[in-house]
Design an enzyme around this catalytic site. Structure first.
Site, PDB file in Angstrom:
ATOM      1  N   VAL B  77       0.852  -1.191   0.000  1.00 59.56           N
ATOM      2  CA  VAL B  77       0.000   0.000   0.000  1.00 59.56           C
ATOM      3  C   VAL B  77       0.887   1.240   0.000  1.00 59.56           C
ATOM      4  O   VAL B  77       1.779   1.361   0.852  1.00 59.56           O
ATOM      5  CB  VAL B  77      -0.902   0.015   1.257  1.00 59.56           C
ATOM      6  N   CYS B  78       0.657   2.145  -0.919  1.00 57.99           N
ATOM      7  CA  CYS B  78       1.460   3.382  -0.951  1.00 57.99           C
ATOM      8  C   CYS B  78       1.196   4.183   0.317  1.00 57.99           C
ATOM      9  O   CYS B  78       0.059   4.567   0.603  1.00 57.99           O
ATOM     10  CB  CYS B  78       1.115   4.222  -2.176  1.00 57.99           C
ATOM     11  N   ILE B  79       2.237   4.443   1.055  1.00 57.43           N
ATOM     12  CA  ILE B  79       2.070   5.087   2.364  1.00 57.43           C
ATOM     13  C   ILE B  79       1.582   6.525   2.243  1.00 57.43           C
ATOM     14  O   ILE B  79       0.717   6.970   3.007  1.00 57.43           O
ATOM     15  CB  ILE B  79       3.374   4.981   3.197  1.00 57.43           C
TER      16      ILE B  79
END
Lengths: 126, 130
Positions: B77-79
């Site tokens: 998941v892209c932070i």
């Protein structure tokens, strides 16, 4: 087709189809382009459809307090992203001429866009 | 073939997540390898621990967890995309002084660099929700 004969090739093509304000698509797409370039990837950028409006000169941050994308676009050269293309047909549709755009992108006709997509092993669309 | 999926559509608002999950199951059933699913843009909502769809609808978050458990598919998941949308794990919650967290394993918060890496390592990177 393109008027020049340099091949429209590269490693990663990032296609940006959204206008700078109103959604985060353009910003998040540019982020991927910058990170890929920082990783040493040869990145080409193609502004299509509404995405061409990102290149209109003189944009500041929007009414919603979003960061504008113009400062990011100005950083592209620093990241060695030098291949910038814009969809010729979209420029016509939005009533824009080349001298109204920042960064002097090269306008591509539909045939050249197909060639560019074909000549990049990786294509990401935002 | 080694596949990776880039998912950018919000679950239940768009078809993208449903299609991506079905595509993932189909390619695994055919004997391909799915290296990872990278959640970006509104796709990060797929990692919401608290999502509770009606029982007669597919549970997307549980679907991704099952894929991880059965096939070892990484859930990345892209932070940056996640934090601004209220999605964070326990560690980030502590760092930001929040009282709860909304993401837990097997979803892992990571950077866009992972997406670039996946696109280099895999034979195919397929985007849903653009």
């Amino acid at each position: 087709m393109s008027d020049q004969h340099e091949p429209l090739a590269g490693d990663l093509l990032v296609i940006l189809r959204h206008a700078p304000h109103g959604s985060s698509w353009l910003r998040e797409g540019l982020d991927v382009a910058l990170v890929a370039a920082a990783f040493g990837t040869d990145v080409s950028l193609l502004f299509m459809g509404e995405g061409v409006t990102a290149l209109v000169e003189g944009q500041a941050s929007g009414a919603l307090g979003q960061k504008g994308t113009a400062p990011t676009l100005e950083m592209l050269e620093m990241y060695d992203i030098e291949t910038l293309w814009v969809e010729a047909e979209a420029l016509t549709r939005f009533g824009l001429t080349a001298d109204e755009l920042m960064l002097a992108p090269r306008a591509l006709e539909a045939g050249a866009i197909a060639e560019a997509v074909q000549n990049h092993p990786r294509v990401l669309t935002f | 073939m080694r596949y990776a999926i880039l998912l950018m559509g919000s679950p239940y608002s768009d078809q993208a997540s449903h299609s991506a999950l079905r595509f993932a199951r189909a390619l695994l059933a055919r004997g391909h390898r799915l290296e990872a699913v990278f959640f970006y843009h509104d796709g990060v909502y797929n990692a919401a621990r608290l999502s509770a769809p009606p029982q007669d609808e597919p549970h997307l978050t549980d679907g991704w967890v099952e894929l991880h458990e059965a096939h070892g598919v990484a859930m990345q998941v892209c932070i940056a995309a996640a934090l601004r949308r209220g999605l964070m794990d326990e560690r980030e919650a502590a760092r930001h002084g929040k009282t709860g967290h909304s993401v837990e394993a097997p979803f892992e918060l990571t950077g866009v660099g992972q997406l670039v890496d996946l696109s280099q390592r895999c034979d195919r990177l397929v985007t849903f929700g653009a």
